[in-house]
Enzyme design. Sequence first.
Site, PDB file in Angstrom:
ATOM      1  N   HIS A  39      -3.815   1.109   7.964  1.00  0.00           N
ATOM      2  CA  HIS A  39      -2.467   1.681   7.927  1.00  0.00           C
ATOM      3  C   HIS A  39      -2.439   2.882   6.973  1.00  0.00           C
ATOM      4  O   HIS A  39      -1.943   3.959   7.334  1.00  0.00           O
ATOM      5  CB  HIS A  39      -1.474   0.600   7.477  1.00  0.00           C
ATOM      6  N   GLU A  40      -2.981   2.705   5.780  1.00  0.00           N
ATOM      7  CA  GLU A  40      -2.985   3.798   4.799  1.00  0.00           C
ATOM      8  C   GLU A  40      -3.927   4.922   5.224  1.00  0.00           C
ATOM      9  O   GLU A  40      -3.637   6.107   5.009  1.00  0.00           O
ATOM     10  CB  GLU A  40      -3.338   3.274   3.404  1.00  0.00           C
ATOM     11  N   HIS A  52      -2.192   7.253   7.339  1.00  0.00           N
ATOM     12  CA  HIS A  52      -1.343   8.199   6.596  1.00  0.00           C
ATOM     13  C   HIS A  52      -2.118   9.433   6.145  1.00  0.00           C
ATOM     14  O   HIS A  52      -1.594  10.544   6.217  1.00  0.00           O
ATOM     15  CB  HIS A  52      -0.706   7.531   5.374  1.00  0.00           C
ATOM     16  N   GLY A  96       0.844  -1.184   0.000  1.00  0.00           N
ATOM     17  CA  GLY A  96       0.000   0.000   0.000  1.00  0.00           C
ATOM     18  C   GLY A  96       0.878   1.231   0.000  1.00  0.00           C
ATOM     19  O   GLY A  96       2.056   1.168   0.371  1.00  0.00           O
ATOM     20  N   GLN A 102       2.773  10.029   1.309  1.00  0.00           N
ATOM     21  CA  GLN A 102       4.076   9.373   1.234  1.00  0.00           C
ATOM     22  C   GLN A 102       4.849   9.747  -0.037  1.00  0.00           C
ATOM     23  O   GLN A 102       6.045   9.538  -0.110  1.00  0.00           O
ATOM     24  CB  GLN A 102       3.929   7.855   1.312  1.00  0.00           C
ATOM     25  N   CYS A 148       6.718   0.199   7.120  1.00  0.00           N
ATOM     26  CA  CYS A 148       6.265   1.349   6.357  1.00  0.00           C
ATOM     27  C   CYS A 148       7.379   1.852   5.455  1.00  0.00           C
ATOM     28  O   CYS A 148       8.531   1.940   5.878  1.00  0.00           O
ATOM     29  CB  CYS A 148       5.815   2.464   7.314  1.00  0.00           C
ATOM     30  N   LEU A 149       7.012   2.187   4.243  1.00  0.00           N
ATOM     31  CA  LEU A 149       7.986   2.729   3.298  1.00  0.00           C
ATOM     32  C   LEU A 149       8.579   4.040   3.803  1.00  0.00           C
ATOM     33  O   LEU A 149       9.701   4.376   3.462  1.00  0.00           O
ATOM     34  CB  LEU A 149       7.324   2.947   1.933  1.00  0.00           C
TER      35      LEU A 149
END
Length: 178
Positions: free
Chosen positions: A143-144, A147, A48, A53, A101-102
């Site tokens: 999670h997204e 963000h 995702g 991000q 996480c990225l």
Amino acid sequence: MPILRQIAQLGQSVLRRETLPIDDPSDSSVQALIEDMLVTVAEVSGVGIAAPQVFEPLKLFIVASRPNPRYPQAPAMEPTAMLNPELLWRSEETEKGWEGCLSVPGIRGQVPRSMKIGVRYLTRDGAAREEELSGFLARIFQHEFDHISGMVFLDRVECNRELITEREYQRIVAGYSV
């Protein structure tokens, strides 16, 4: 032509900012951003990615679960762009699971998430969708969603002792003990 986007890293203000709704899903800049995000999430082995991000403070994310080196057990699905997503309800039943996480490279944490959720969003074509998600897909959505709400998974970890390095996480999923 889609481009590989740079990933915002923990500490960069875009990850903590309020995001804006997308007024016109058909706008060419929105469609180009979606294409860029699809290329980027695939290239970096993510499941995702959210617009903040990639330095865009918009209510948009991609859910793209598939087995990959970072998530070998992830279920496969067609990557889905979710515009102006809403979390309608969440089950009281929660489960802790490893998240990375990225934007927070090298760290994994045990994050409690609702096991089932009800969601609403617009597709990239502007169609309204309402779905019930469960398991890993519910985890990715939450999670997204964090963000686009100015949060990262570290904000949800209950105890610092539930943080490990990416290397140690890979040992765990490979079947080695901690």
